[in-house]
Motif scaffolding. Structure first.
Motif, PDB file in Angstrom:
ATOM      1  N   SER A 112      -0.337   3.709   4.262  1.00 39.57           N
ATOM      2  CA  SER A 112      -1.607   4.083   3.624  1.00 39.57           C
ATOM      3  C   SER A 112      -1.372   4.841   2.327  1.00 39.57           C
ATOM      4  CB  SER A 112      -2.443   4.946   4.583  1.00 39.57           C
ATOM      5  OG  SER A 112      -2.821   4.218   5.734  1.00 39.57           O
ATOM      6  N   GLU A 115      -0.622   2.845  -0.746  1.00 37.58           N
ATOM      7  CA  GLU A 115      -1.750   2.150  -1.364  1.00 37.58           C
ATOM      8  C   GLU A 115      -2.416   2.989  -2.458  1.00 37.58           C
ATOM      9  OE1 GLU A 115      -4.482   0.931   1.630  1.00 37.58           O
ATOM     10  OE2 GLU A 115      -2.973  -0.127   2.826  1.00 37.58           O
ATOM     11  N   SER A 146      -8.053   4.242   4.315  1.00 34.70           N
ATOM     12  CA  SER A 146      -6.968   3.490   4.949  1.00 34.70           C
ATOM     13  C   SER A 146      -6.449   4.211   6.185  1.00 34.70           C
ATOM     14  CB  SER A 146      -5.830   3.272   3.950  1.00 34.70           C
ATOM     15  OG  SER A 146      -4.776   2.548   4.546  1.00 34.70           O
TER      16      SER A 146
END
Length: 220
Positions: A112, A115, A146
């Motif tokens: 996550s 990202e 996320s």
């Protein structure tokens, strides 16, 4: 089995399952978030690059993730007994659930964080932000949608693990399905537990996706 007995059995099993899953998920995230952050910031081109720390933590995480849950469950029985005083029941099952889930959570947290737009991190560094400020005020907030989506995956995974724990004396719906549906050939009990597990998964999934959608600035 009479209807009232079946209802009480399923009620107790559902509550035990929710107890195991929720507590295990919380503890797994308490361990997994810092571990995932360490993996991210110490990785190549990270804000605190350190290949030695990254490799050591990465190896530990990968080793724990590589062991099938049912084997891990049996392997750490002495540790579970030392920690909670027993190896049977829902509380004892939380120990292996956390050991199995925390590395899984750590990798999802790391994914996550990857990202997050690198430009945002560079901007924070340019403004003189410390690593701690970047982690708490940039990385984690930006990765929040996320992370929430990942939490729904973690919950369903832990729920599956909790069902397997029924083979070695764990509590919850998994134990009911095994003890009544498998050992006593009571197909109706097995079907009810399956339906309840599916409902629980769907509730967690829908709730998680809605929360993630509301927290995602891109959807506003």
């Amino acid at each position: 089995m009479q209807i009232d007995q079946l209802f009480q059995l399923m009620k107790d099993g559902t509550l035990e399952t929710l107890y195991m899953v929720i507590v295990s998920t919380i503890i797994a995230y308490v361990i997994g978030i810092p571990t995932g952050v360490i993996l991210f910031i110490t990785d190549k081109n990270g804000i605190s690059e350190n290949s030695i720390v990254n490799k050591i933590v990465g190896v530990i995480v990968n080793l724990l993730r590589s062991v099938p849950f049912i084997i891990l469950l049996v392997a750490i029985l002495p540790f579970t007994r030392a920690l909670v005083g027993t190896t049977i029941g829902s509380t004892a099952t939380i120990v292996p659930l956390v050991v199995a889930a925390a590395p899984f959570v750590a990798r999802m947290v790391e994914s996550s964080l990857k990202e997050v737009d690198a430009g945002i991190i560079e901007a924070a560094q340019a403004m003189g932000s410390s690593n701690w400020q970047i982690i708490t005020k940039v990385l984690l907030p930006e990765a929040k949608p996320s992370l929430i989506v990942g939490s729904t995956i973690a919950v369903t995974t832990i729920l599956g693990y909790s069902a397997m724990a029924g083979f070695v004396g764990g509590g919850g719906l998994g134990a009911i399905a095994i003890n009544y549906g498998y050992y006593r050939y009571q197909t109706n009990v097995m079907l009810v537990t399956v339906v309840l597990l599916v409902i629980v998964v769907q509730i967690f999934q829908e709730a998680g996706m809605k929360i993630a959608g509301k927290s995602d600035k891109r959807t506003r």
